[in-house]
Design a protein around this motif. Structure first.
Motif, PDB file in Angstrom:
ATOM      1  N   MET A   1     -16.454   8.422  38.395  1.00  9.99           N
ATOM      2  CA  MET A   1     -16.944   7.409  37.451  1.00  9.99           C
ATOM      3  C   MET A   1     -17.257   8.074  36.112  1.00  9.99           C
ATOM      4  N   ARG A   2     -16.737   7.498  35.052  1.00 11.48           N
ATOM      5  CA  ARG A   2     -16.988   8.009  33.701  1.00 11.48           C
ATOM      6  C   ARG A   2     -18.141   7.213  33.077  1.00 11.48           C
ATOM      7  N   ILE A   3     -19.246   7.902  32.836  1.00 10.30           N
ATOM      8  CA  ILE A   3     -20.447   7.267  32.301  1.00 10.30           C
ATOM      9  C   ILE A   3     -20.685   7.766  30.879  1.00 10.30           C
ATOM     10  N   VAL A   4     -20.846   6.845  29.959  1.00 10.80           N
ATOM     11  CA  VAL A   4     -21.188   7.179  28.572  1.00 10.80           C
ATOM     12  C   VAL A   4     -22.596   6.662  28.300  1.00 10.80           C
ATOM     13  N   VAL A   5     -23.474   7.545  27.856  1.00 12.71           N
ATOM     14  CA  VAL A   5     -24.853   7.161  27.535  1.00 12.71           C
ATOM     15  C   VAL A   5     -25.024   7.217  26.020  1.00 12.71           C
ATOM     16  N   LEU A   6     -25.435   6.120  25.438  1.00 16.49           N
ATOM     17  CA  LEU A   6     -25.647   6.055  23.996  1.00 16.49           C
ATOM     18  C   LEU A   6     -27.101   6.368  23.686  1.00 16.49           C
ATOM     19  N   VAL A   7     -27.333   7.329  22.818  1.00 14.45           N
ATOM     20  CA  VAL A   7     -28.690   7.760  22.491  1.00 14.45           C
ATOM     21  C   VAL A   7     -28.879   7.772  20.980  1.00 14.45           C
ATOM     22  N   LYS A   8     -30.148   7.800  20.567  1.00 15.65           N
ATOM     23  CA  LYS A   8     -30.444   7.774  19.131  1.00 15.65           C
ATOM     24  C   LYS A   8     -31.688   8.588  18.833  1.00 15.65           C
ATOM     25  N   GLN A   9     -31.641   9.304  17.714  1.00 18.05           N
ATOM     26  CA  GLN A   9     -32.801  10.026  17.207  1.00 18.05           C
ATOM     27  C   GLN A   9     -33.577   9.078  16.301  1.00 18.05           C
ATOM     28  N   VAL A  10     -34.860   8.855  16.610  1.00 17.70           N
ATOM     29  CA  VAL A  10     -35.667   7.913  15.832  1.00 17.70           C
ATOM     30  C   VAL A  10     -36.936   8.596  15.334  1.00 17.70           C
ATOM     31  N   PRO A  11     -37.506   8.104  14.233  1.00 19.54           N
ATOM     32  CA  PRO A  11     -38.768   8.676  13.733  1.00 19.54           C
ATOM     33  C   PRO A  11     -39.873   8.536  14.772  1.00 19.54           C
ATOM     34  N   LEU A  34     -35.892  11.724  20.611  1.00 17.69           N
ATOM     35  CA  LEU A  34     -35.015  10.808  21.332  1.00 17.69           C
ATOM     36  C   LEU A  34     -35.729   9.477  21.538  1.00 17.69           C
ATOM     37  N   ASN A  35     -35.043   8.396  21.222  1.00 23.55           N
ATOM     38  CA  ASN A  35     -35.588   7.059  21.419  1.00 23.55           C
ATOM     39  C   ASN A  35     -36.081   6.901  22.856  1.00 23.55           C
ATOM     40  N   THR A  36     -37.298   6.379  23.020  1.00 23.93           N
ATOM     41  CA  THR A  36     -37.926   6.332  24.340  1.00 23.93           C
ATOM     42  C   THR A  36     -37.065   5.622  25.372  1.00 23.93           C
ATOM     43  N   ALA A  37     -36.525   4.461  25.029  1.00 24.57           N
ATOM     44  CA  ALA A  37     -35.726   3.715  25.998  1.00 24.57           C
ATOM     45  C   ALA A  37     -34.473   4.485  26.418  1.00 24.57           C
ATOM     46  N   ASP A  38     -33.988   5.365  25.538  1.00 26.31           N
ATOM     47  CA  ASP A  38     -32.790   6.131  25.869  1.00 26.31           C
ATOM     48  C   ASP A  38     -33.063   7.196  26.925  1.00 26.31           C
ATOM     49  N   TRP A  39     -34.316   7.658  27.017  1.00 22.65           N
ATOM     50  CA  TRP A  39     -34.676   8.570  28.105  1.00 22.65           C
ATOM     51  C   TRP A  39     -34.357   7.916  29.447  1.00 22.65           C
ATOM     52  N   TYR A  40     -34.698   6.635  29.547  1.00 26.08           N
ATOM     53  CA  TYR A  40     -34.487   5.915  30.799  1.00 26.08           C
ATOM     54  C   TYR A  40     -32.989   5.703  31.054  1.00 26.08           C
ATOM     55  N   ALA A  41     -32.221   5.474  29.998  1.00 22.69           N
ATOM     56  CA  ALA A  41     -30.780   5.317  30.168  1.00 22.69           C
ATOM     57  C   ALA A  41     -30.151   6.603  30.690  1.00 22.69           C
ATOM     58  N   VAL A  42     -30.560   7.742  30.125  1.00 18.29           N
ATOM     59  CA  VAL A  42     -30.040   9.027  30.602  1.00 18.29           C
ATOM     60  C   VAL A  42     -30.448   9.252  32.052  1.00 18.29           C
ATOM     61  N   ASP A  43     -31.706   8.946  32.367  1.00 20.79           N
ATOM     62  CA  ASP A  43     -32.177   9.140  33.740  1.00 20.79           C
ATOM     63  C   ASP A  43     -31.398   8.269  34.718  1.00 20.79           C
ATOM     64  N   GLY A 117     -30.365   2.271  26.038  1.00 15.87           N
ATOM     65  CA  GLY A 117     -31.727   1.765  26.082  1.00 15.87           C
ATOM     66  C   GLY A 117     -31.721   0.316  25.622  1.00 15.87           C
ATOM     67  N   SER A 118     -32.713  -0.447  26.037  1.00 14.21           N
ATOM     68  CA  SER A 118     -32.735  -1.877  25.702  1.00 14.21           C
ATOM     69  C   SER A 118     -33.020  -2.132  24.228  1.00 14.21           C
ATOM     70  N   ALA A 119     -33.674  -1.179  23.548  1.00 15.94           N
ATOM     71  CA  ALA A 119     -33.994  -1.345  22.127  1.00 15.94           C
ATOM     72  C   ALA A 119     -34.321   0.013  21.542  1.00 15.94           C
ATOM     73  N   THR A 120     -34.220   0.118  20.219  1.00 11.88           N
ATOM     74  CA  THR A 120     -34.603   1.358  19.543  1.00 11.88           C
ATOM     75  C   THR A 120     -35.954   1.168  18.878  1.00 11.88           C
ATOM     76  N   ALA A 121     -36.734   2.235  18.838  1.00 12.35           N
ATOM     77  CA  ALA A 121     -38.095   2.149  18.311  1.00 12.35           C
ATOM     78  C   ALA A 121     -38.129   1.887  16.815  1.00 12.35           C
ATOM     79  N   ASP A 122     -37.056   2.215  16.101  1.00 12.23           N
ATOM     80  CA  ASP A 122     -37.085   2.053  14.642  1.00 12.23           C
ATOM     81  C   ASP A 122     -36.615   0.681  14.175  1.00 12.23           C
ATOM     82  N   SER A 123     -35.945  -0.076  15.027  1.00  9.04           N
ATOM     83  CA  SER A 123     -35.496  -1.402  14.604  1.00  9.04           C
ATOM     84  C   SER A 123     -35.812  -2.472  15.635  1.00  9.04           C
ATOM     85  N   GLY A 124     -35.674  -2.149  16.925  1.00  9.91           N
ATOM     86  CA  GLY A 124     -36.045  -3.090  17.977  1.00  9.91           C
ATOM     87  C   GLY A 124     -35.197  -4.343  18.052  1.00  9.91           C
ATOM     88  N   MET A 125     -33.929  -4.279  17.638  1.00 11.46           N
ATOM     89  CA  MET A 125     -33.096  -5.473  17.630  1.00 11.46           C
ATOM     90  C   MET A 125     -32.600  -5.858  19.026  1.00 11.46           C
TER      91      MET A 125
END
Length: 263
Positions: A1-11, A34-43, A117-125
């Motif tokens: 299985m090929r898994i791609v995890v999208l992550v973001k560096q946020v203030p 690292l955006n908090t929600a992205d920690w959970y995506a990687v995990d 992650g479900s949302a990013t801490a800097d925009s939350g869209m």
């Protein structure tokens, strides 16, 4: 299985945002991570990989030079490889432009499952995962509180917003966004940190992805920030009541409300 995890560096959440003259956020103005929600995506990607011996995890981010730190964190957590999409023309890209670039990168890599992650801490869209799925023409299972892979079927449990739980399922390829209710990610071991130094990070540009610079950045975005006003004042001082045994806390809360004529 090929898994791609999208992550973001946020203030950092305790950093006052600084804005450039074009009203874009100055990313190197203070601490970031690292955006908090992205920690959970990687995990979650690691948990799936633990059940799928052939799974390969690639972390992908889009941003300026400092965004590579988010990739390094993802590698430390356990991703096998990483891609940094870096191009000056990306500056000021909105959600639509960002989804265009990330979808192109995911498509170039090839994928069975995209985790975000479900949302990013800097925009939350919370909109980019669904936008990426639409561009890739695959299902989107968003706001997963629990994620399971069973016989090539991906199943999520999510809150429907009215207090009820829903179970949704789809077969790969697909995009899944996860919430912070998926479980606390473990702290990386020292050996994982050491091994992460040798994992590759590729740098891709818009030319790599075949994207016209006019389609991204400030000029290619559908949304633009016209003004930014700092929040005025400080939060009022508060009294801490919820400390001690439940009975005494209940008495203090009742007295507090009675004094202010709330009871």
């Amino acid at each position: 299985m090929r898994i791609v995890v999208l992550v973001k560096q946020v203030p950092s959440t305790d950093t006052r945002l600084a804005f450039a003259p074009d009203l874009t956020v100055i990313r190197d103005a203070g601490p970031a991570g690292l955006n908090t929600a992205d920690w959970y995506a990687v995990d979650q990607s690691l948990q799936i990989a633990g059940q799928q011996p052939d799974a390969e995890i690639t972390a992908v981010t889009m941003g300026p030079a400092g965004a590579v730190d988010a990739l390094r964190t993802a590698l430390v957590l356990g991703a096998r490889s990483a891609v940094h999409i870096r191009d000056d023309a990306l500056h000021g890209s909105d959600a639509l432009a960002t989804s265009r670039v990330l979808a192109a990168a995911v498509d170039r890599l090839g994928f069975d499952l995209v985790l975000c992650g479900s949302a990013t801490a800097d925009s939350g869209m919370s909109a980019v995962p669904a936008m990426i799925a639409e561009r890739l023409r695959v299902p989107a299972l968003c706001f997963a509180d629990r994620l399971e892979v069973r016989d090539r079927t991906v199943e999520i449990h999510r809150d429907d917003g009215c207090g009820d739980r829903r179970v949704l399922a789809a077969t790969p390829p697909l995009v899944v966004s996860v919430t912070e209710r998926c479980g606390e990610p473990p702290y990386p071991r020292f050996v994982t940190r050491h091994d992460a130094r040798d994992k590759p990070i590729q740098v891709w540009t818009l030319a790599t992805l075949g994207i016209d610079p006019a389609e991204v950045g400030l000029a290619g975005s559908a949304c633009a920030v016209r003004s930014a006003t700092p929040r005025r004042g400080r939060r009022p001082d508060c009294d801490v009541l919820a400390m001690g045994d439940p009975a005494s806390v209940a008495v203090r809360v009742a007295d507090f409300l009675a004094e202010r004529q709330f009871l």
